[in-house]
Design a protein around this motif. Structure first.
Motif, PDB file in Angstrom:
ATOM      1  N   GLU A 186      -9.842   5.840  -1.392  1.00  0.00           N
ATOM      2  CA  GLU A 186     -10.331   5.585  -2.754  1.00  0.00           C
ATOM      3  C   GLU A 186     -11.814   5.898  -2.891  1.00  0.00           C
ATOM      4  O   GLU A 186     -12.230   6.431  -3.920  1.00  0.00           O
ATOM      5  CB  GLU A 186     -10.053   4.137  -3.151  1.00  0.00           C
ATOM      6  N   CYS A 229      -4.859   2.815  -8.475  1.00  0.00           N
ATOM      7  CA  CYS A 229      -5.513   2.664  -7.165  1.00  0.00           C
ATOM      8  C   CYS A 229      -6.409   1.434  -7.102  1.00  0.00           C
ATOM      9  O   CYS A 229      -6.328   0.663  -6.145  1.00  0.00           O
ATOM     10  CB  CYS A 229      -6.320   3.916  -6.838  1.00  0.00           C
ATOM     11  N   SER A 260      -4.101  -5.806  -2.864  1.00  0.00           N
ATOM     12  CA  SER A 260      -4.010  -5.838  -1.400  1.00  0.00           C
ATOM     13  C   SER A 260      -5.136  -6.685  -0.803  1.00  0.00           C
ATOM     14  O   SER A 260      -4.949  -7.344   0.221  1.00  0.00           O
ATOM     15  CB  SER A 260      -4.008  -4.430  -0.812  1.00  0.00           C
ATOM     16  N   CYS A 306       1.212   6.723  -6.789  1.00  0.00           N
ATOM     17  CA  CYS A 306       0.156   7.660  -7.192  1.00  0.00           C
ATOM     18  C   CYS A 306       0.609   9.107  -7.011  1.00  0.00           C
ATOM     19  O   CYS A 306       0.348   9.953  -7.874  1.00  0.00           O
ATOM     20  CB  CYS A 306      -1.122   7.396  -6.397  1.00  0.00           C
ATOM     21  N   ILE A 365       0.835  -1.202   0.000  1.00  0.00           N
ATOM     22  CA  ILE A 365       0.000   0.000   0.000  1.00  0.00           C
ATOM     23  C   ILE A 365       0.871   1.253   0.000  1.00  0.00           C
ATOM     24  O   ILE A 365       0.546   2.255  -0.647  1.00  0.00           O
ATOM     25  CB  ILE A 365      -0.997  -0.029   1.173  1.00  0.00           C
ATOM     26  N   LYS A 366       1.993   1.188   0.702  1.00  0.00           N
ATOM     27  CA  LYS A 366       2.939   2.309   0.673  1.00  0.00           C
ATOM     28  C   LYS A 366       3.475   2.508  -0.753  1.00  0.00           C
ATOM     29  O   LYS A 366       3.597   3.639  -1.230  1.00  0.00           O
ATOM     30  CB  LYS A 366       4.080   2.011   1.642  1.00  0.00           C
ATOM     31  N   THR A 421       0.606   4.088  -2.827  1.00  0.00           N
ATOM     32  CA  THR A 421       0.408   5.493  -2.464  1.00  0.00           C
ATOM     33  C   THR A 421       1.517   6.373  -3.029  1.00  0.00           C
ATOM     34  O   THR A 421       1.259   7.420  -3.638  1.00  0.00           O
ATOM     35  CB  THR A 421       0.339   5.637  -0.934  1.00  0.00           C
ATOM     36  N   GLN A 454      -7.479   2.228   5.290  1.00  0.00           N
ATOM     37  CA  GLN A 454      -7.200   3.632   4.960  1.00  0.00           C
ATOM     38  C   GLN A 454      -7.188   3.838   3.444  1.00  0.00           C
ATOM     39  O   GLN A 454      -7.741   4.834   2.947  1.00  0.00           O
ATOM     40  CB  GLN A 454      -5.871   4.060   5.566  1.00  0.00           C
ATOM     41  N   LEU A 455      -6.570   2.920   2.713  1.00  0.00           N
ATOM     42  CA  LEU A 455      -6.555   3.017   1.254  1.00  0.00           C
ATOM     43  C   LEU A 455      -7.968   2.926   0.691  1.00  0.00           C
ATOM     44  O   LEU A 455      -8.332   3.686  -0.210  1.00  0.00           O
ATOM     45  CB  LEU A 455      -5.669   1.914   0.655  1.00  0.00           C
ATOM     46  N   VAL A 495      -5.887  -1.797  -4.680  1.00  0.00           N
ATOM     47  CA  VAL A 495      -6.822  -2.318  -3.672  1.00  0.00           C
ATOM     48  C   VAL A 495      -7.208  -3.753  -3.992  1.00  0.00           C
ATOM     49  O   VAL A 495      -7.431  -4.565  -3.085  1.00  0.00           O
ATOM     50  CB  VAL A 495      -8.052  -1.392  -3.505  1.00  0.00           C
TER      51      VAL A 495
END
Length: 194
Positions: free
Chosen positions: A142, A110, A117, A87, A80-81, A84, A137-138, A114
């Motif tokens: 989104e 994105c 993940s 992006c 996810i890092k 992010t 959080q992601l 997701v």
């Protein structure tokens, strides 16, 4: 009455950690030199602000490869890092170098992020359920991004925003359904304040 002698011993540092420290010391200098040199060269040449993109790329390399997280170092949070930071880098490229394509590409990255993940989360559910906060959080970001993108920026082809919002919402529902009571318990544990 005899005294007990207490020996305080510290664990011997592993060879691998020592090598990592040496690599960090060596790699720090080229990255710092590049971080200081690129903006100066960019200002002197008076071109587009390409140094902003370079600085973000250097930051990504440093945080993802050399100086990784100490606490939340698991496959979901690291992925996810990566998503992010990618992006942010894409938005910077769009803003400072070549504009007009980020509203299509960033949502695709994105919703792909997701989806992957979610696969990482559900394939190793027992071990990864404690790592749900970065994914949550992601998902929330989104959903908010999709709502803003669909209703605020009315671009011709906003299929990527719609797919991003729908997939993020579906992943949120799946997490709530699978975790049920543990979902609320995990949220309370993360946001509990004494």
């Amino acid at each position: 009455m005899g005294f007990i002698k207490i020996e305080i011993t510290y664990p011997v540092m592993e060879k691998r950690r020592l090598q990592r420290k040496k690599i960090l010391k060596i790699m720090r200098w080229p990255l710092l030199i590049a971080a200081y040199t690129c903006p100066i060269v960019n200002i002197v040449t008076k071109g587009k602000a390409w140094s902003v993109v370079v600085l973000m790329s250097l930051y990504m390399v440093w945080t993802l490869v050399f100086s990784t997280d100490l606490v939340e170092y698991n496959r979901i949070s690291q992925f996810i890092k990566l998503i992010t930071n990618s992006c942010v880098l894409l938005v910077l490229i769009d803003a400072f170098l070549v504009s007009g394509w980020a509203m299509e590409v960033v949502p695709i990255v994105c919703f792909s992020g997701v989806a992957i993940s979610g696969i990482l989360f559900f394939t190793d559910f027992d071990r990864q359920k404690q790592n749900m906060m970065p994914m949550l959080q992601l998902i929330v970001l989104e959903i908010i991004g999709a709502i803003i993108g669909i209703f605020w920026w009315r671009i011709e082809s906003n299929w990527a925003m719609v797919v991003m919002g729908v997939l993020a919402f579906a992943m949120l529902i799946a997490c709530i359904a699978v975790l049920s009571g543990e979902f609320i318990r995990e949220l309370k544990r993360r946001f509990h304040v004494k």
